[in-house]
Design a protein around this motif. Structure first.
Motif, PDB file in Angstrom:
ATOM      1  N   GLU A 446      33.279  55.099  52.649  1.00  0.00           N
ATOM      2  CA  GLU A 446      34.605  54.464  52.628  1.00  0.00           C
ATOM      3  C   GLU A 446      34.926  53.746  53.932  1.00  0.00           C
ATOM      4  O   GLU A 446      35.453  52.629  53.943  1.00  0.00           O
ATOM      5  CB  GLU A 446      35.666  55.545  52.361  1.00  0.00           C
ATOM      6  N   LYS A 447      34.594  54.400  55.085  1.00  0.00           N
ATOM      7  CA  LYS A 447      34.915  53.777  56.371  1.00  0.00           C
ATOM      8  C   LYS A 447      34.105  52.497  56.586  1.00  0.00           C
ATOM      9  O   LYS A 447      34.604  51.516  57.130  1.00  0.00           O
ATOM     10  CB  LYS A 447      34.657  54.765  57.508  1.00  0.00           C
ATOM     11  N   VAL A 467      29.410  53.817  62.363  1.00  0.00           N
ATOM     12  CA  VAL A 467      30.105  54.846  61.586  1.00  0.00           C
ATOM     13  C   VAL A 467      29.135  55.982  61.285  1.00  0.00           C
ATOM     14  O   VAL A 467      27.981  55.751  60.898  1.00  0.00           O
ATOM     15  CB  VAL A 467      30.638  54.265  60.258  1.00  0.00           C
ATOM     16  N   ARG A 633      45.289  60.895  55.865  1.00  0.00           N
ATOM     17  CA  ARG A 633      44.668  59.598  56.099  1.00  0.00           C
ATOM     18  C   ARG A 633      44.662  58.797  54.811  1.00  0.00           C
ATOM     19  O   ARG A 633      44.304  59.293  53.777  1.00  0.00           O
ATOM     20  CB  ARG A 633      43.230  59.781  56.594  1.00  0.00           C
TER      21      ARG A 633
END
Length: 633
Positions: A446-447, A467, A633
């Motif tokens: 996702e990031k 990441v 988040r």
């Protein structure tokens, strides 16, 4: 008392999975000394659950989900307040059990702790505790011995308390009979399915129906925004091939780990097996085995002939009873104990096992020996490369991230500096489904996807920050091609929409027709339905019965048969005619006891849940919900 922890038995395994998270390793006293006001996610009694403990727990829950779900896992699953509350409640439940076990003065002695650690399979080599493996696994987890032992002592202490609760679960004979009737009792039924296709010709869509659907659901017909990316992956696997292992290192590792490279003793045996199918046949089988033993002892040289003639082991009888060479833990224990107590050429007494009665002759011994270096060299070099790669990754991770960030216009410098091969992706959609994201592999993170669709990555073509996409795995990427989202023209999707609307309307007509038939049958009108041949289903073995129909069929009124139910299934509507109740099959005692144990396990879980609820009522619990929401988040 501790076998359930060590062997992962089902009742406690399920419950510990909910409450066991590595959020602290230092016992009850450490909770009182946790960080000060403003950093507490919750208070349980006089103890604190800090934000740091909570974040560790969140990370562990994420790892649990990743392991269990594989490629279907998405990190955003834990971003909701409900998910974070679930993790916090697990921490609270564990804390309650620790507090209550402390109050009840439950302790695990040092001797008991050492004994249980020695029995952990992951810490054993050839069935014996290995200090080298213990140290290696602790180092891999970044834990010290005191930390691990304190954590494991906590688990064992909690286990004592949970055993005391769960072992009280009792299933009466009446409860067991009722459960068996529910689980194994069947229903004999016939089915009539009304498929939507029967009504397709009757569907007349309005002239503007497709266009109206298109205008109301434009998001369905958009080509999503997409990017292609170039990326690098820094991981121990990528670095392992670069590791240079010297001959001296290989020899040193071999010398240090000689206990790992021992080839255990193996023995060769032949046997004559006389089986007994049930308790009633045991006496006769033993008598026959004892008579054969007398004959074998008189003429040992005829052992193979007697095995061919009398042994009831189909796998070895034709070979004169020969079983070849085998080591410990390869045979059932009584058989193994006998084999490893004999001298070469010696014949055993009659040995009883789960398979029957054995007469065993030891025919060979291969003593334990140290495997030569060359035979284990590949394994040693692989281990050394992995260790070197882990160390190099730890040393390189920060500089890799810095280089990607500080030289944002290209990944070339990082690729050359760390000897990594640049890779290119296919098209990546901004709003990829979980299945599409899983198919992207590491790029499905996702990031990573969020960063690739940022303005800086798309407009300025800058590297995204490295990441961590998996433990010890960093990914850096940059956009090399971009497509904006676009709406497909109505004409290109018109036929697709018309098919969809037609199918929906046909399904509605099928349901309408089915419900009309059902109402008529339930009123007692003439049964003119063409039913399928009779079938039988139970709750445990439903056969062809669709899952959606199980509950309605088994909840149907049975005072007067036949009874009728209707269910939306397979895109249409099915009618079911219940004609007979089928009594449960008679179970042998083994299966019956297994089902009773299963039911006792369910009751034990309910007892444990009730016990936790009682602890929640006894201890004061304050939850800092605003802190949870602010960290969402």
């Amino acid at each position: 008392m501790f076998d359930a922890v060590r062997n992962n038995q089902k009742i406690v395994q399920v419950f510990l999975a909910l409450i066991t998270l590595p959020f602290a390793f230092f016992g009850i006293e450490a909770y009182v000394r946790n960080s000060g006001a403003g950093d507490d996610v919750a208070r349980v009694g006089d103890t604190k659950i800090t934000a740091h403990e909570f974040e560790l727990a969140m990370r562990e829950r994420q790892d649990q989900l990743r392991r269990s779900m594989g490629e279907s896992f998405r990190p955003e699953m834990l971003n909701s307040l409900d998910a974070r509350m679930s993790v916090l409640n697990s921490l609270i439940d564990r804390r309650l059990l620790l507090l209550d076990s402390s109050q009840n003065r439950m302790v695990v002695s040092n001797a008991a702790l050492v004994n249980e650690i020695n029995k952990i399979p992951a810490l054993q080599d050839n069935g014996k505790f290995s200090l080298e493996r213990y140290n290696r696994l602790l180092n891999a987890q970044g834990m010290s011995k005191p930390q691990f032992e304190a954590m494991y002592r906590q688990d064992l202490t909690i286990q004592q308390l949970m055993d005391a609760v769960s072992e009280t679960a009792f299933v009466s004979q009446a409860q067991a009979d009722a459960l068996l009737d529910i689980q194994l009792g069947g229903r004999q039924y016939a089915e009539h399915h009304i498929a939507p296709g029967q009504f397709t010709a009757q569907v007349k869509l309005a002239a503007d129906a497709a266009e109206k659907y298109y205008n109301d659901n434009k998001a369905q017909f958009e080509t999503p925004e997409q990017v292609k990316a170039e990326f690098l992956v820094l991981s121990p696997d990528a670095l392992a091939a670069q590791a240079a292992i010297s001959e001296a290192e290989v020899k040193a590792a071999y010398e240090a780990g000689k206990d790992r490279y021992q080839q255990a003793e193996e023995r060769r045996a032949s046997h004559i097996l006389i089986t007994a199918k049930n308790d009633g046949e045991k006496a006769a089988a033993r008598k026959k085995a004892e008579e054969l033993l007398k004959e074998v002892r008189k003429t040992p040289a005829k052992f193979a002939d007697l095995a061919k003639q009398h042994s009831q082991d189909p796998g070895s009888a034709g070979n004169g009873g020969d079983l070849g060479y085998f080591g410990r833990d390869a045979m059932v224990k009584p058989f193994e104990d006998a084999v490893f107590s004999l001298k070469n050429g010696e014949i055993s007494d009659v040995v009883e096992s789960d398979f029957g009665y054995h007469i065993i002759k030891l025919t060979g011994i291969k003593p334990a020996k140290l495997l030569p270096l060359e035979s284990v060299r590949a394994d040693i070099e692989k281990d050394l490369r992995q260790q070197a790669a882990l160390q190099k990754f730890a040393e390189s991770a920060e500089s890799f991230s810095n280089m990607v960030y500080e030289q944002p216009d290209s990944l070339q410098a990082a690729a050359e500096g760390f000897k990594l091969q640049p890779q290119q992706s296919g098209w990546i959609a901004r709003n990829a489904t979980p299945q599409e994201a899983a198919a992207l592999g590491l790029l499905g993170n996702e990031k990573v996807r969020a960063a690739l669709f940022s303005d800086d990555a798309i407009k300025n073509k800058r590297n995204i920050e490295a990441v961590e996409v998996a433990p010890n795995t960093l990914l850096a990427a940059r956009v090399i091609e971009h497509k904006a989202a676009a709406l497909k023209p109505f004409e290109s999707v018109k036929s697709e929409i018309e098919k969809l609307l037609t199918a929906r309307e046909a399904g509605r007509l099928a349901e309408e027709s089915g419900k009309a038939h059902l109402a008529a049958l339930q009123k007692g009108e003439a049964d003119k339905v063409s039913w399928s041949p009779l079938k039988t289903a139970t709750r445990m073995q439903r056969g062809d019965l669709p899952a959606e129909a199980v509950r309605p069929l088994f909840q149907a009124e049975t005072e007067k048969l036949p009874a009728y139910v209707g269910v939306n299934v397979r895109g249409g509507y099915s009618l079911y005619k219940l004609v007979k109740l089928v009594p449960p099959e008679k179970l042998d005692e083994t299966r019956r006891k297994a089902l009773e144990r299963q039911y006792a396990g369910i009751l034990a879980q309910e007892d444990l849940s009730a016990y936790i609820n009682a602890l929640r009522a006894r201890y004061k619990i304050d939850i800092n919900k605003s802190l949870l929401e602010s960290r969402e988040r």
